[in-house]
Design a protein around this motif. Sequence first.
Motif, PDB file in Angstrom:
ATOM      1  N   UNK A  58     -22.764 -29.692 -17.290  1.00 18.47           N
ATOM      2  CA  UNK A  58     -23.823 -30.271 -16.474  1.00 18.47           C
ATOM      3  C   UNK A  58     -23.947 -29.561 -15.116  1.00 18.47           C
ATOM      4  N   UNK A  59     -25.163 -29.486 -14.619  1.00 16.58           N
ATOM      5  CA  UNK A  59     -25.401 -28.801 -13.342  1.00 16.58           C
ATOM      6  C   UNK A  59     -26.260 -29.700 -12.446  1.00 16.58           C
ATOM      7  N   UNK A  60     -25.821 -29.852 -11.206  1.00 18.26           N
ATOM      8  CA  UNK A  60     -26.560 -30.698 -10.256  1.00 18.26           C
ATOM      9  C   UNK A  60     -27.899 -30.058  -9.934  1.00 18.26           C
ATOM     10  N   UNK A  61     -28.998 -30.807 -10.132  1.00 14.83           N
ATOM     11  CA  UNK A  61     -30.308 -30.198  -9.866  1.00 14.83           C
ATOM     12  C   UNK A  61     -31.107 -30.960  -8.808  1.00 14.83           C
ATOM     13  N   UNK A  62     -30.706 -32.200  -8.529  1.00 14.62           N
ATOM     14  CA  UNK A  62     -31.462 -32.974  -7.531  1.00 14.62           C
ATOM     15  C   UNK A  62     -30.532 -33.984  -6.863  1.00 14.62           C
ATOM     16  N   UNK A  63     -30.615 -34.078  -5.521  1.00 10.03           N
ATOM     17  CA  UNK A  63     -29.814 -35.073  -4.785  1.00 10.03           C
ATOM     18  C   UNK A  63     -30.709 -35.769  -3.776  1.00 10.03           C
ATOM     19  N   UNK A  64     -30.492 -37.065  -3.633  1.00  8.69           N
ATOM     20  CA  UNK A  64     -31.185 -37.820  -2.591  1.00  8.69           C
ATOM     21  C   UNK A  64     -30.445 -37.525  -1.284  1.00  8.69           C
ATOM     22  N   UNK A  65     -30.992 -36.584  -0.499  1.00  6.71           N
ATOM     23  CA  UNK A  65     -30.255 -36.108   0.681  1.00  6.71           C
ATOM     24  C   UNK A  65     -30.333 -37.078   1.841  1.00  6.71           C
ATOM     25  N   UNK A  66     -31.483 -37.695   2.025  1.00  6.36           N
ATOM     26  CA  UNK A  66     -31.617 -38.623   3.159  1.00  6.36           C
ATOM     27  C   UNK A  66     -32.786 -39.560   2.893  1.00  6.36           C
ATOM     28  N   UNK A  67     -33.061 -40.398   3.894  1.00  4.14           N
ATOM     29  CA  UNK A  67     -34.190 -41.318   3.763  1.00  4.14           C
ATOM     30  C   UNK A  67     -35.510 -40.559   3.606  1.00  4.14           C
ATOM     31  N   UNK A  68     -35.518 -39.322   4.121  1.00  2.00           N
ATOM     32  CA  UNK A  68     -36.764 -38.547   4.090  1.00  2.00           C
ATOM     33  C   UNK A  68     -37.064 -37.970   2.698  1.00  2.00           C
ATOM     34  N   UNK A  69     -36.034 -37.930   1.829  1.00  2.00           N
ATOM     35  CA  UNK A  69     -36.265 -37.389   0.480  1.00  2.00           C
ATOM     36  C   UNK A  69     -37.335 -38.223  -0.221  1.00  2.00           C
ATOM     37  N   UNK A  70     -38.316 -37.530  -0.787  1.00  2.00           N
ATOM     38  CA  UNK A  70     -39.438 -38.235  -1.420  1.00  2.00           C
ATOM     39  C   UNK A  70     -39.018 -38.901  -2.725  1.00  2.00           C
ATOM     40  N   UNK A  71     -39.501 -40.106  -2.938  1.00  2.00           N
ATOM     41  CA  UNK A  71     -39.191 -40.816  -4.194  1.00  2.00           C
ATOM     42  C   UNK A  71     -40.055 -40.245  -5.319  1.00  2.00           C
ATOM     43  N   UNK A  72     -39.561 -40.329  -6.555  1.00  2.00           N
ATOM     44  CA  UNK A  72     -40.382 -39.953  -7.710  1.00  2.00           C
ATOM     45  C   UNK A  72     -41.396 -41.067  -7.951  1.00  2.00           C
ATOM     46  N   UNK A  73     -42.561 -40.693  -8.430  1.00  2.84           N
ATOM     47  CA  UNK A  73     -43.600 -41.700  -8.642  1.00  2.84           C
ATOM     48  C   UNK A  73     -44.251 -41.472 -10.002  1.00  2.84           C
ATOM     49  N   UNK A  74     -44.165 -42.485 -10.845  1.00  2.81           N
ATOM     50  CA  UNK A  74     -44.826 -42.391 -12.143  1.00  2.81           C
ATOM     51  C   UNK A  74     -46.116 -43.194 -12.060  1.00  2.81           C
ATOM     52  N   UNK A  75     -47.219 -42.479 -11.878  1.00  2.00           N
ATOM     53  CA  UNK A  75     -48.506 -43.159 -11.649  1.00  2.00           C
ATOM     54  C   UNK A  75     -48.951 -43.931 -12.893  1.00  2.00           C
ATOM     55  N   UNK A  76     -48.692 -43.376 -14.057  1.00  2.00           N
ATOM     56  CA  UNK A  76     -49.160 -44.014 -15.296  1.00  2.00           C
ATOM     57  C   UNK A  76     -48.539 -45.388 -15.486  1.00  2.00           C
ATOM     58  N   UNK A  77     -47.296 -45.547 -15.101  1.00  2.00           N
ATOM     59  CA  UNK A  77     -46.612 -46.831 -15.312  1.00  2.00           C
ATOM     60  C   UNK A  77     -46.407 -47.622 -14.024  1.00  2.00           C
TER      61      UNK A  77
END
Lengths: 150, 176
Positions: free
Chosen positions: B40-59
Amino acid sequence: MNKNSSKKTPPVAASDVGRAAFCPHFLELKQQGHTPSKQAQYLMKQGSQAHADFNQSITRAKSKDKRCYIASYLYGIDDPRTESLRQFRDKKLLPHKAGRFFVSAYYRTSPFIITLAQKSSMINKLLNTAINGFMTKIKDLNNNKNKGDS
Amino acid sequence: MTFFDVVESMALQSYIMYIITIIAIVIYIFLLRGTPVKRPRLVWVDKSRKTKAFRNKAYGVSGKPDCIYKLADGYRLVEFKSRKSGIYESDRVQAKAAALAARGGSKYKITEILIQTKSTEELIPLNMSDEQLYQDIKYYIELAQKAHQGEPLKAIPEKRKCKYCAYVKVCTEKAC
Ligand code: SF4
């Protein structure tokens, strides 16, 4: 799927979806704008700090000592489980002569074991079972120690 | 047979054994090998409050997990809980909602979830489509949407929950 309703309303946060499973009335009170209790505010602050520490630790782990080959291979180089195995190595094994011998033997043999595991899913499974069992032992040890401390 | 003959034959025997072992390992690696496994390889980390949240518009869900790992055949989402006690249903629902958000709002097609507390962890395989994942937590997503619209929502009072609830002081339904 209710795509129409989701288009009208802004997306709901995953944390709120989780809170709906905790107690829907909680969300109603939150929406009404009530102030969370002082204790809850304190816990939230602590939780945010713990999250920041966790995220920093996995980011930092990327640039530090990455050895701990088998765990890195199974869980990922920055996984918290790999990190706890590194801590076990540093705190429990390295201070003792026998531990240092074990660690150096581990470093010598693990690249070969990993090569074998990469080639064979059966060896990979065996390795997984062994390391997971070892992780559980370490966790039990830590839990017992925490209980003893408190 | 002289002493030297015996020594020579023993040395020869161990040499032959050595060669056979090497050949056996090489045959095992290159001929009988199974599926290669990537780590496994780290590809994404929530670095701080400024990190943008993922948004699933369809759901209609947004979410920010703690980190995401790339696996050989998918992505693992990690949700960390700072408490010492176990994992609750609300943690699973939250992690699933975050996985749905990441699936729709990024290239990370989450295939498993790892929830960790300070004492335990749980791996949840997500071998399902986005629609199935949505159906799994639809009830709670709709409750959260109703809360946004200001609708009254039922209470599920339980001593264990109410004790740590942030609104216990103003709640009239509490169990303690
Ligand atoms: S105090 Fe009220 S809102 Fe909080 S968990 Fe209990 S019933 Fe739900």
